[in-house]
Enzyme design. Structure first.
Site, PDB file in Angstrom:
ATOM      1  N   SER A   1      44.803  40.006  46.139  1.00 15.52           N
ATOM      2  CA  SER A   1      45.131  41.279  45.727  1.00 15.52           C
ATOM      3  C   SER A   1      46.590  41.504  46.315  1.00 15.52           C
ATOM      4  CB  SER A   1      44.312  42.309  46.419  1.00 15.52           C
ATOM      5  OG  SER A   1      45.012  43.753  46.325  1.00 15.52           O
TER       6      SER A   1
ATOM      7  N   TYR B   1      38.294  45.266  52.503  1.00 16.80           N
ATOM      8  CA  TYR B   1      38.449  44.723  51.303  1.00 16.80           C
ATOM      9  C   TYR B   1      39.727  43.634  51.454  1.00 16.80           C
ATOM     10  CZ  TYR B   1      39.876  44.130  46.487  1.00 16.80           C
ATOM     11  OH  TYR B   1      40.146  43.789  45.122  1.00 16.80           O
TER      12      TYR B   1
ATOM     13  N   LYS C   1      40.584  39.746  50.990  1.00 13.19           N
ATOM     14  CA  LYS C   1      41.595  39.283  49.791  1.00 13.19           C
ATOM     15  C   LYS C   1      42.514  38.337  50.579  1.00 13.19           C
ATOM     16  CE  LYS C   1      39.480  39.950  47.133  1.00 13.19           C
ATOM     17  NZ  LYS C   1      38.873  39.535  45.754  1.00 13.19           N
TER      18      LYS C   1
END
Length: 338
Positions: free
Chosen positions: A154, A191, A195
Site C-alpha cells: 500500500s 492495516y 502492508k
C-alpha cells in the site's frame, strides 16, 4: 492519471490470484482471463463466493479456464492444505498474486491465536508465498522469463513510522500480535503496519533468493480504491466520524477497483524489459517507484531483517516444509545496506 493495464499472451501459463472474489482481486482476475492462461485459479474463502466470482469472470470475458479454490488465511491449516493441494494438482505456477487482505477496527484473534489482520495480511500471506516457491521456480526454469510473485502492499507506507517499541523489538511480530498491544489506538495503524510487513517480506525474500533463481518478487500498491476492504466500517448500524470521512474520501478521491487492479497486472506481466530492477521493486501507477524513506533507512533495514528472521521462526513452527524451502532456495544475504 491511471495507466491502462498491460496485455499479453498467457497461453500455457498458470496464474493464481488469492483474494479474487471481490474488488481489486476480481478485476485483476478478469484481466488475466482475457490473456487466456492455460489455468486461472481464483482462491476465495468459500465455495459460494468462488462460484459467484467464476460466473462473473466467465460472463464478462468468455474465458472458461477459471478454477475456484478455497483458502482461509485466518486459518494456517487451511493455507497448508491449499499448498498441499497445489503441489498435487496445480503443477508449475507462473504468476502468483497475493491480494487477500482485511481491515478491522478492533482486536480479533484467529483460531491460531494471532491478531486477525496480522495473520491474514502478513503471516498467512507469507506462509503461502513461501510454500509455493518450488512451483514458481519450476515454472521459471522451463520458461524464457522468470515467474512472478506479486504481493499487494500500500501507498500508506509513505506516511507510516512504526512505533519505537515495534521498530526496536527483537520480536516485533509477537508484540504486534499480543492482545496487550492491540488497544484501539494502536489498531488504527494495524492495516498500514501489515502492508509495511508485506513490503519488508518482498525485499527480504529478494535479498535471499539466489541470483540465478528464475523468480521475481514484487510489491505493488493499487492506490486508494473503492472496494469492499473497508466494508466492516459501513456494516456498523450507527453513524460515526470515521464512516463519514471514508465516504467523502471514496467519493472524491478513490479509483475504481478495476483501475486499481491494473497495478497488479503491471506487476504480474509488465516491465519484462527491466526484469532485474523489477525484482524486489515497488509498483505504483504502472511503474517502479522508490519506497518510503523509513524502508530505505538503516533502521528500516534492521527492522526488515528482524522481521524476516522472526517470520521464518514462526512459520517453521506452523509448517515443517518452510525450513527445507529456505535451505534449498534461499541464501544468506549480503549484510550491506542497499
Amino acid at each position: 492519471m491511471v495507466r491502462g493495464a498491460p496485455s499479453g499472451d498467457l497461453s500455457g501459463k498458470t496464474v493464481l490470484v488469492v483474494g479474487a472474489n471481490v474488488g481489486i482481486g476480481l478485476e485483476a482476475s478478469k484481466h488475466f482471463a482475457r490473456m487466456q492462461p492455460a489455468r486461472l485459479i481464483i482462491a476465495c474463502r468459500s465455495e459460494a463466493k468462488g462460484k459467484v466470482a467464476l460466473a462473473e469472470i466467465e460472463r464478462e470475458t468468455g474465458y472458461n479456464g477459471c478454477e475456484p479454490w478455497i483458502v482461509d488465511l485466518a486459518n494456517f491449516a487451511s493455507v497448508i492444505a491449499f499448498a498441499d493441494k497445489f503441489k498435487r494438482e496445480g503443477g508449475d505456477l507462473h504468476i502468483l498474486v497475493m491480494n487477500a487482505a482485511i481491515a478491522l477496527p478492533v482486536y480479533q484473534p484467529t483460531i491460531d491465536g494471532w491478531e486477525t489482520i496480522l495473520q491474514v495480511n502478513y503471516l498467512a500471506t507469507s506462509l503461502l508465498s513461501l510454500l509455493l516457491i518450488p512451483q514458481l521456480v519450476a515454472a521459471g526454469r522451463k520458461s524464457t522469463v522468470p515467474s512472478r510473485m506479486v504481493i499487494v502492499s500500500s501507498g500508506v507506507l509513505y506516511w507510516l513510522t512504526p512505533a519505537k517499541e515495534i521498530e526496536t523489538s527483537l520480536k516485533p511480530l509477537e508484540t504486534l500480535g499480543s492482545e496487550e498491544w492491540c488497544i484501539p489506538n494502536h489498531m488504527q495503524s494495524r492495516y498500514s503496519e501489515s502492508k509495511l510487513l508485506n513490503l519488508f517480506f518482498v525485499r527480504a525474500l529478494t535479498d535471499r533468493l539466489r541470483s540465478v533463481t528464475p523468480l521475481s518478487t514484487i510489491a505493488v500498491t493499487p492506490g486508494f480504491c473503492y472496494s469492499q476492504l473497508r466494508r466492516v466500517w459501513y456494516e456498523k448500524p450507527t453513524f460515526s466520524f470515521v464512516k463519514i470521512v471514508l465516504a467523502i474520501h471514496e467519493r472524491l478521491l478513490a479509483w475504481t477497483a478495476e483501475q486499481g487492479s491494473r497495478q497488479l497486472i503491471f506487476a504480474a506481466v509488465g516491465g519484462r524489459d527491466d526484469e532485474e530492477n523489477m525484482k524486489g521493486g515497488f509498483v505504483s501507477r504502472g511503474r517502479l517507484v522508490e519506497v518510503a524513506d523509513f524502508v530505505l533507512s538503516d533502521e528500516g533495514h534492521r527492522m526488515q531483517d528482524t522481521v524476516w528472521n522472526e517470520t521464518i521462526d514462526i512459520l517453521s513452527g506452523v509448517s515443517d516444509k518452510i525450513s527445507p524451502i529456505v535451505r534449498d532456495y534461499l541464501v544468506v544475504p549480503d549484510s550491506s545496506i542497499n
